[in-house]
Design a protein around this motif. Structure first.
Motif, short mmCIF file in Angstrom:
data_model
loop_
_atom_site.label_atom_id
_atom_site.label_comp_id
_atom_site.label_asym_id
_atom_site.label_seq_id
_atom_site.Cartn_x
_atom_site.Cartn_y
_atom_site.Cartn_z
N HIS A 69 3.35 27.57 -15.69
CA HIS A 69 2.01 27.17 -15.23
C HIS A 69 1.78 25.68 -15.49
O HIS A 69 1.35 24.94 -14.59
CB HIS A 69 0.98 28.02 -15.96
CG HIS A 69 -0.43 27.71 -15.58
ND1 HIS A 69 -0.96 28.08 -14.36
CD2 HIS A 69 -1.40 27.05 -16.24
CE1 HIS A 69 -2.21 27.65 -14.29
NE2 HIS A 69 -2.50 27.02 -15.42
N GLU A 70 2.07 25.23 -16.71
CA GLU A 70 1.87 23.82 -17.04
C GLU A 70 2.85 22.93 -16.27
O GLU A 70 2.53 21.79 -15.93
CB GLU A 70 2.05 23.61 -18.55
CG GLU A 70 0.94 24.20 -19.40
CD GLU A 70 -0.41 23.54 -19.13
OE1 GLU A 70 -0.44 22.35 -18.80
OE2 GLU A 70 -1.44 24.23 -19.25
N GLU A 79 3.85 23.35 -13.25
CA GLU A 79 3.28 23.10 -11.92
C GLU A 79 2.28 21.94 -11.98
O GLU A 79 2.21 21.12 -11.07
CB GLU A 79 2.58 24.35 -11.40
CG GLU A 79 3.55 25.43 -10.96
CD GLU A 79 2.81 26.69 -10.50
OE1 GLU A 79 1.62 26.58 -10.17
OE2 GLU A 79 3.44 27.76 -10.52
N ALA A 80 1.53 21.89 -13.07
CA ALA A 80 0.52 20.82 -13.19
C ALA A 80 1.18 19.46 -13.36
O ALA A 80 0.79 18.49 -12.70
CB ALA A 80 -0.40 21.11 -14.38
N ARG A 137 2.85 18.21 -10.15
CA ARG A 137 1.99 18.30 -8.97
C ARG A 137 2.16 17.10 -8.04
O ARG A 137 2.25 17.25 -6.84
CB ARG A 137 0.54 18.40 -9.45
CG ARG A 137 -0.46 18.60 -8.35
CD ARG A 137 -1.79 19.02 -8.92
NE ARG A 137 -2.08 18.39 -10.22
CZ ARG A 137 -3.00 18.82 -11.06
NH1 ARG A 137 -3.68 19.90 -10.78
NH2 ARG A 137 -3.24 18.19 -12.18
#
Lengths: 350, 231
Positions: free
Chosen positions: A321-322, A324-325, A328
């Motif tokens: 999840h992190e 992806e951030a 980005r």
């Protein structure tokens, strides 16, 4: 059991591919620092011992991949990658002394072969060689950027040493009331900074050629590194002895405070906890194989290993999840896909 | 030219704390085991608590390092940690820094400026007047309030001062000496960089140095040093 979104098989295949490719480039750069010279017998042939035993080259590969993902080149990043590998090996030599470990990468540890004083000196030499590689960065990166990388390296070394101090202190004081949060704090410092946070930050620094935001990669690096470490701890108990490269069960012999051990300490019956505490208070060389086997069996009985595996999966999920951030705004590339695939890969290791 | 492939932007701008919901699908895929889902949610929650606390402590330490100066508080978070650490080690790297600056200053149209030693008036004074640091158009005015002689040195890259700057605390090599605080004064006068430093009567004599950074990029664009004499 998985909390991690599936990654396409070809994405996962990227990981060993880049580990090989960038690992080889790093080994070439390392040759410059590990070349034979005098005093050979008592120092430089020993300095080259651990680096030549192999290893996955995860840290240097991550550094180079991050640099390329953020717009840099392999040539710009490879000295930082080599420095990281030298510092990593320095840590390993000293860790093995501090933990009194018997095996490293399938062979006896350096201090087991040559004695503690020689091993400590070899570890010091590896640290200085790593520093040399960071100074040599100036030619490819310029003085300002090389200085920023050096700053990151100082921070990384300090965090790692602080993490090691916490863990050694737990063992010296025979800490038996630790929570999972204590373990994660220790791992953040001892493992994550030099395994994931530093390679990512330095790679991005080189690629972007400007200072990073204070928190950049902290969360992603922490979750990725913690999942990596917990999986490593699980493999120490339940891995393939040949592929793992260290003595199986070595962490139990050393009384290392792993998630499994903390789980067992929390869940064991009072008499068992008392026996476990006595076992942990003994010096390593006085521990008996029967007691080690008993601890291992209790871990199975109480589901301690399964608990650690679930935690590793959960943290790897957060890492995805992190990831992806932090990726980005990064253009799609083989290097960016490699970084994105790492949370899944750390759980696939055997 | 090919279009850059970008990952789709995430909806969130902050960390998501509702981990049960986030991994609900994955947990369900693992067998819909509620206990397992709980372990996952708790583990991730715990992980975020650990890393958030670590970040908070880092921010607190950074604030203490700068002595809570107004300048630092005005800084954006984007350059915070690196800038603070750069300030901490200014003394250590000053030689290297001036070497780099020397190369920058060798560029045509660039010139370093050093004010001569001056004995300031008691109480408040503004000894060194404006002076050109680059061919055009930036002028630098350093106002020093001191009862003792102060020598001011400033190095600027060509073009520095055209955009807003921030100034780190000026530190001595001796870590026991308290830092001096320089502020950038916004006076609306185009092409003039105005810095102000106040030196207390009890401040130890010595050489104090700090970096000037471009506020937007966080990159160092110069250095300010003061030699504070004895009374």
């Amino acid at each position: 059991m998985t909390a991690v979104a599936p990654v396409a098989a070809d994405e996962l295949e990227l990981v060993p591919e880049l580990l090989r490719e960038y690992g080889d480039a790093t080994r070439v750069a390392l040759c410059e620092y590990l070349r034979p010279r005098e005093p050979r017998r008592h120092l430089y042939s020993l300095v080259a011992d651990y680096p030549r035993r192999g290893g996955r080259m995860l840290r240097p590969t991550l550094c180079i991949a991050a640099a390329r993902a953020f717009g840099g080149t392999l040539e710009e990043a490879v000295r930082s990658a080599a420095a990281l590998e030298l510092l990593h090996n320095a840590f390993l030599v000293h860790d093995d002394v501090e933990d009194d470990s018997d095996e490293r990468r399938g062979r006896p540890t350096l201090h087991a072969l040559h004695g503690v004083p020689v091993a400590v000196n070899v570890g010091d030499a590896l640290t200085v060689l790593g520093l040399r590689a960071l100074i040599d960065n100036g030619a490819a990166l310029g003085a300002r950027l090389a200085l920023l990388v050096l700053e990151e390296a100082e921070r990384m070394a300090r965090e790692s040493i602080e993490g090691q101090a916490i863990e050694l202190g737990w063992r010296r004081d025979n800490a038996v009331t630790l929570a999972d949060g204590d373990y994660l704090e220790m791992v953040l410092k001892k493992t994550c900074w030099y395994t994931t946070i530093f390679p990512l930050r330095v790679g991005a620094l080189i690629g972007r050629r400007r200072p990073l935001e204070a928190e950049r990669f902290l969360r992603f690096g922490f979750f990725l590194g913690a999942a990596f470490q917990i999986q490593d701890d699980v493999l120490n108990l339940a891995g393939d002895p040949v592929r793992y490269g260290k003595e199986l069960g070595g962490d139990l012999w050393e009384g290392k405070r792993t998630l499994m051990l903390l789980h067992l300490l929390r869940n064991a019956a009072p008499d068992e906890r008392s026996r476990l505490s006595d076992f942990l208070s003994e010096p390593r060389r006085e521990r008996r194989a029967a007691d080690v086997a008993w601890v291992r069996e209790r871990m199975d009985a109480y589901g301690s290993i399964a608990h650690a595996q679930r935690t590793a999966h959960a943290l790897a999920g957060a890492a995805r999840h992190e990831g992806e951030a932090v990726l980005r705004d990064v253009p799609g590339s083989r290097d960016a896909r490699f970084i994105a695939a790492l949370p899944t890969w750390v759980l696939e290791r055997r | 030219m090919t279009d850059r492939i970008k990952k789709p932007k995430l909806d969130r701008t902050d960390p998501v704390r509702n981990w049960s919901a986030m991994f609900g699908g994955a947990a369900a895929a693992a067998g819909g085991n509620g206990a397992l889902s709980d372990v996952i949610a708790r583990s991730v929650d715990l992980g975020y608590r650990v890393i958030d606390e670590y970040v908070r402590q880092g921010q607190k330490a950074a604030e203490q390092l700068t002595g809570g100066s107004a300048d630092f508080e005005a800084m954006t978070g984007s350059v915070q940690e690196m800038s603070v650490r750069m300030a901490q080690y200014t003394s250590d790297v000053l030689g290297m820094w001036f070497q780099m600056m020397g190369a920058a200053m060798a560029a045509p149209g660039a010139a370093a400026w050093t004010a001569p030693a001056s004995r300031a008036e008691p109480a408040r004074s503004a000894p060194p007047a404006a002076a050109p640091v680059a061919a055009e158009p930036v002028r630098v005015r350093v106002e020093v309030a001191s009862t003792r002689p102060v020598e001011v040195g400033i190095d600027l890259r060509p073009g520095a001062g055209l955009t807003p700057l921030i100034v780190h605390a000026l530190r001595a090599v001796d870590p026991d000496k308290p830092a001096l605080t320089a502020t950038v004064v916004a006076n609306g006068e185009p092409g003039v960089l105005r810095l102000r430093v106040r030196i207390g009567d009890d401040h130890p004599p010595g050489v104090y140095s700090g970096l000037l950074l471009d506020e937007a990029s966080g990159l160092p664009v110069g250095a300010l040093s003061l030699r504070v004499g004895s009374a």
